[in-house]
Structure formats: C-alpha cells, structure tokens
Design a protein around this motif. Structure first.
Motif, PDB file in Angstrom:
ATOM      1  N   LYS A   9       0.851  -1.182   0.000  1.00 36.96           N
ATOM      2  CA  LYS A   9       0.000   0.000   0.000  1.00 36.96           C
ATOM      3  C   LYS A   9       0.893   1.240   0.000  1.00 36.96           C
ATOM      4  O   LYS A   9       1.945   1.269   0.654  1.00 36.96           O
ATOM      5  N   ASN A  77      -3.233   4.137  -2.546  1.00 38.12           N
ATOM      6  CA  ASN A  77      -3.280   3.349  -3.775  1.00 38.12           C
ATOM      7  C   ASN A  77      -4.215   4.032  -4.770  1.00 38.12           C
ATOM      8  O   ASN A  77      -4.020   5.168  -5.126  1.00 38.12           O
ATOM      9  N   GLU A 175      -7.536  -0.817   6.108  1.00 39.91           N
ATOM     10  CA  GLU A 175      -6.583  -0.431   5.078  1.00 39.91           C
ATOM     11  C   GLU A 175      -5.541   0.547   5.625  1.00 39.91           C
ATOM     12  O   GLU A 175      -4.370   0.504   5.241  1.00 39.91           O
TER      13      GLU A 175
END
Length: 236
Positions: A9, A77, A175
C-alpha cells in the motif's frame, strides 16, 4: 500463527494546502500546510513528528477524509481520499483504524478484553463467532495480553489499555491506521512496549500505519517525517 499479508500500500500526498480562518482576526486567514508533499508505504510504521500546533492532528483528520482541504491530492493506492463522498466515503471510513492517547474513548471499560475484541470484530467484519474467537486467539499474544482475556478492561494498567486499544484498531484488518500520540503519558518502558507491539502488528498486517507524535525517542529506525515550515520533510 498469524499469516503475513504482503499486499503493498502507498499513501501519496501532493501539494497539500490547508487554510484556516484566524480565530481572533476577522477576514484574516492562515495556512497550516502550504504545498506539502510526501509518500508513505506499509513496509513499516510511519512516524510523523511535529511540535504542538504544527498540524499533526489536522493532517490525520485530512488523511481520514474527515477534514476538507483547499488544494492538493491524497491517494491511498487507487483511492482518491480528497474526492470521497457519500457511499464511497462511508466504505473508506469502515476500513479505517484509529487510535488516540485516550484509549477509554474507544473501549468499553465494563467489558472484558475478549468482549471488546469480539465486539469490534462484530461491528467491522462478517466473521462467524468461531472465526472471531480464532482471530482473537491468534492476535492476542502479539500485544502480550493473552493472560488478561477474561479480565475487565477497567482494571488494566495504562500501558495494557493502550495495547488493547491498538489491537482493537487493527484486528479487523483496516486499510489505514492513524495513531494520534499513542504513547503519551506512558513511562519509557511502556512507550517502547507499545511501539514494539505496533511494529509486530504492522509486520503481519496489511494496514498502512501513520503515527503522529511529538516524542522523538519512539520512532526507532522506522520511516520518520517532520512538519517544518508548513511542509512535511522525510528525516529517515
């Protein structure tokens, strides 16, 4: 044994500008960030240094999509954070982990350690009860709380509370994890223990971790950035 997730990431911030209206002077604005740019990855925890008032907490709010910006771009991203609205923003927030210097804000002190973790997994995942308990068993030793699973959170020490709050913020595999002064008011040993737990969890987690702090002693050899003159510079 927790299996390491290796998906890369990258957080990219380009030409970030944030302007506030001055609280005491009518029609006078001041710029907190002026064209700030930086790049972070999930290869290791990222430390963000800055004195009080430099904009650390504001930057975390910007990265969480909760604070608007005046100019610039922010990407996790393929996700354009600065453009998130509606359902896309809601989905992003459900995949966001946060931790601050007051763990009681995010924990139910009347519940046990296990119940706090199970409740978090129930909120953020669709795992079955058996799957939730399996994940708790796999992760709890990473923060050294395996002997406290059935204890009420209320009786934990300050350092133990921080480690539980940290695990709650990562156990559902977000995330992005944003930590705001996670070691404040802890003694040296507990500070280092919390940071080691963050490093351990990061090594098996897919999350990109940003830790805002004024404490220069805790970053170790991890990537470190500093807010200087309204810009963000990489130190190491």
């Amino acid at each position: 044994m927790v299996e390491k997730i290796t998906e890369e990431k990258t957080l990219v911030v380009h030409d970030l500008t944030k302007i506030f209206a001055h609280p005491s002077k009518k029609d006078t604005n001041f710029s907190l960030f002026a064209g700030a740019s930086f790049r972070m990855t999930n290869n290791a925890p990222n430390f963000l240094l800055g004195v009080s008032g430099s904009g650390k907490t504001t930057l975390l709010r910007i990265l969480s999509s909760l604070e608007p910006i005046n100019a610039g771009e922010l990407f996790l991203n393929e996700i354009a954070i600065h453009l998130l609205r509606g359902k896309e923003k809601t989905a992003f927030l459900r995949n966001l982990g946060t931790m601050d210097q007051f763990p009681a804000n995010n924990l139910a002190l009347s519940l046990s350690v296990r119940q706090n973790l199970d409740y978090t997994l129930t909120l953020y995942t669709s795992l079955t009860r058996e799957e939730r308990q399996k994940r708790i068993k796999e992760f709890i030793s990473l923060v050294g709380l395996e002997r406290h699973l059935e204890r009420r959170t209320l009786v934990l020490s300050g350092g133990e509370l921080r480690r539980l709050a940290l695990l709650c913020s990562l156990i559902y595999e977000p995330e992005l994890l944003l930590c705001d002064e996670p070691t404040s008011q802890l003694d040296h040993n507990n500070k280092q223990l919390v940071i080691r737990c963050i490093e351990e969890l990061q090594s098996i987690s897919n999350a990109l971790i940003v830790i805002a702090t004024h404490d220069r002693t805790i970053s170790n050899k991890n990537p470190t950035y500093e807010i200087i003159d309204r810009r963000i510079q990489k130190c190491q």
